[in-house]
Write an enzyme that holds these catalytic residues in place. Structure first.
Site, PDB file in Angstrom:
ATOM      1  N   ASP A 137      92.033  23.839 -35.368  1.00 15.91           N
ATOM      2  CA  ASP A 137      93.029  24.914 -35.439  1.00 15.91           C
ATOM      3  C   ASP A 137      92.750  26.022 -34.435  1.00 15.91           C
ATOM      4  OD1 ASP A 137      94.487  23.645 -37.390  1.00 15.91           O
ATOM      5  OD2 ASP A 137      93.623  24.764 -39.062  1.00 15.91           O
ATOM      6  N   ARG A 159      92.615  26.161 -52.104  1.00 20.01           N
ATOM      7  CA  ARG A 159      91.547  25.544 -52.887  1.00 20.01           C
ATOM      8  C   ARG A 159      91.350  26.266 -54.210  1.00 20.01           C
ATOM      9  NH1 ARG A 159      90.547  24.319 -47.669  1.00 20.01           N
ATOM     10  NH2 ARG A 159      89.399  22.393 -47.163  1.00 20.01           N
ATOM     11  N   GLY A 211      99.921  20.615 -44.934  1.00 21.24           N
ATOM     12  CA  GLY A 211      99.132  19.402 -44.833  1.00 21.24           C
ATOM     13  C   GLY A 211      97.996  19.390 -45.842  1.00 21.24           C
TER      14      GLY A 211
END
Length: 435
Positions: free
Chosen positions: A310, A25, A89
């Site tokens: 996760d 990010r 992803g």
């Protein structure tokens, strides 16, 4: 690459790796930021490297000075006709809307398991934003041509929150005003909190968040440059709760160890591992300098992993050493990961004598029986490799993990860190990672 792990006793202090969720990010935000961004504690996983490669192909200049990372950018200005997201992803879902900010035709590709993951989202949403899209039956490669024009849209958040992360960044960078993004059935809400937190630190336009069901970009940002905060930005990448979860479970099984570098005030979804450890009655103590964890008599637990899928792999390793059954909710979130993780966990842990039942959205792990050393396969999934390695620490006999190099995707130092803590780890590098 094969790794052999013998039953081991761990002790010592270990620092959690840099968060790739935070790092990627930050890379995307640095690309959008007009000026120089200083990034401290940068990650070096394969996904992090893919993000750095992408932003360079989109016009940013990247330089390491010692351990710190510096990025100069004038916005999205592609220097080529293709970008490759590796196996990330988050990378494909976050950067595709940012690529669409340019009016240049760009092909977006990936590698490995990413080539089989569904990308219908872009074909459904981007044309509504004025972006031309050409796809391969819903799979990579994708060819797109902008420029993206923000408008009122509604998106499905049930598959992944990562698509929304890309749209929020793109809308902000495109100067969105008086428009909103409505979201149905959003999963992994904490990751959107992380996205909004990074945007805030970079001085970007922040939409009004109406209970994660609608994000409204109001018309009150005239003093903020269209592409973001502008100028010099400093950002420190957080420690990674996703990778840290495996260390904490390792300590609960084979410690005592102390894990440092994890922020309990983080917006990362996977900090919920602490709740799971407490529910399992693990020997855990949270102190100012780190989290101390040691073996204890653990019990079966219930945990809802819908917002933090996760965590399934480390939770299964934890549950294998708990007395009784553990129930984990959120199995539907696992189908489109690097592997179909629910089935993969069932099969690979089954080789180690751990019985796992799957019932719709519920996983039941039958713990309390002896975990057996075995030859297992990562299925090219980094989290499966790490889960098997952690479970192997107190198994009866040695465990061999095939295609163990998959950990490079998120935590390339994982085996070295276990070894420093005292684990008996042997690496066989004769084999190529994806042969």
């Amino acid at each position: 690459m094969k790794v052999t792990i013998q039953p081991s006793q761990l002790s010592g202090i270990v620092r959690a790796p840099a968060s790739k969720s935070s790092m990627q990010r930050a890379c995307a935000s640095a690309l959008l930021n007009i000026g120089e961004t200083s990034i401290y504690n940068p990650g070096h996983s394969n996904d992090d490297k893919a993000a750095l490669d992408i932003i360079q192909k989109l016009g940013a200049m990247v330089e390491f000075r010692g351990d710190d990372l510096f990025i100069k950018s004038a916005g999205v200005n592609p220097v080529g006709e293709e970008i490759n997201c590796g196996e990330s992803g988050l990378g494909i879902r976050m950067f595709t809307p940012l690529v669409a900010l340019s009016n240049k035709k760009i092909t977006i590709n990936g590698k490995g398991s990413l080539l089989t993951r569904p990308m219908h989202f872009f074909d459904e949403i981007l044309p509504k934003l004025g972006v031309k899209v050409k796809m391969n039956e819903g799979k990579l490669p994708i060819e797109i041509q902008g420029s993206l024009r923000p408008t009122n849209i509604e998106v499905d958040g049930s598959l992944s929150s990562q698509f929304l992360t890309g749209l929020l960044l793109a809308y902000s960078a495109a100067g969105a005003k008086d428009v909103s993004i409505k979201v149905k059935d959003l999963k992994s809400k904490p990751y959107i909190d992380l996205t909004l937190d990074v945007m805030k630190q970079f001085g970007f336009r922040i939409p009004e968040n109406r209970n994660f069901e609608e994000f409204i970009f109001h018309n009150d940002y005239s003093l903020i440059p269209p592409s973001g905060g502008g100028g010099a930005v400093q950002y420190t990448v957080e420690g990674d709760w996703s990778g840290g979860a495996f260390l904490l479970v390792a300590g609960a099984i084979a410690g005592p160890i102390t894990v440092r570098g994890l922020d309990l005030t983080s917006t990362q979804a996977d900090k919920a591992i602490v709740d799971a450890l407490m529910a399992a009655n693990a020997g855990i103590a949270i102190e100012a300098k780190g989290i101390k964890i040691h073996p204890a008599s653990m019990k079966g637990f219930y945990f809802d992993a819908t917002d933090c899928p996760d965590l399934f792999p480390p939770l299964v390793a934890l549950a294998a050493y708990c007395n009784g059954d553990s129930t984990i909710n959120g199995v539907s979130r696992l189908a489109h990961k690097e592997s179909n993780r629910a089935n993969t966990l069932q099969e690979e842990f089954g080789k180690m004598g751990v019985i796992i039942d799957l019932n719709d959205d519920i996983m039941i792990v039958h713990g309390g029986n002896a975990v057996k050393g075995a030859t297992v396969h990562s299925r090219h999934d980094h989290r499966i490799a790490m889960a098997c390695a952690v479970a192997a620490l107190k198994a009866e006999g040695k465990t061999i993990i095939e295609k163990a190099g998959a950990v490079k995707k998120s935590y390339p130092d994982f085996y070295n860190e276990l070894e420093k803590l005292g684990a008996d780890v042997s690496l066989n590098n004769k084999f190529k990672l994806y042969e």
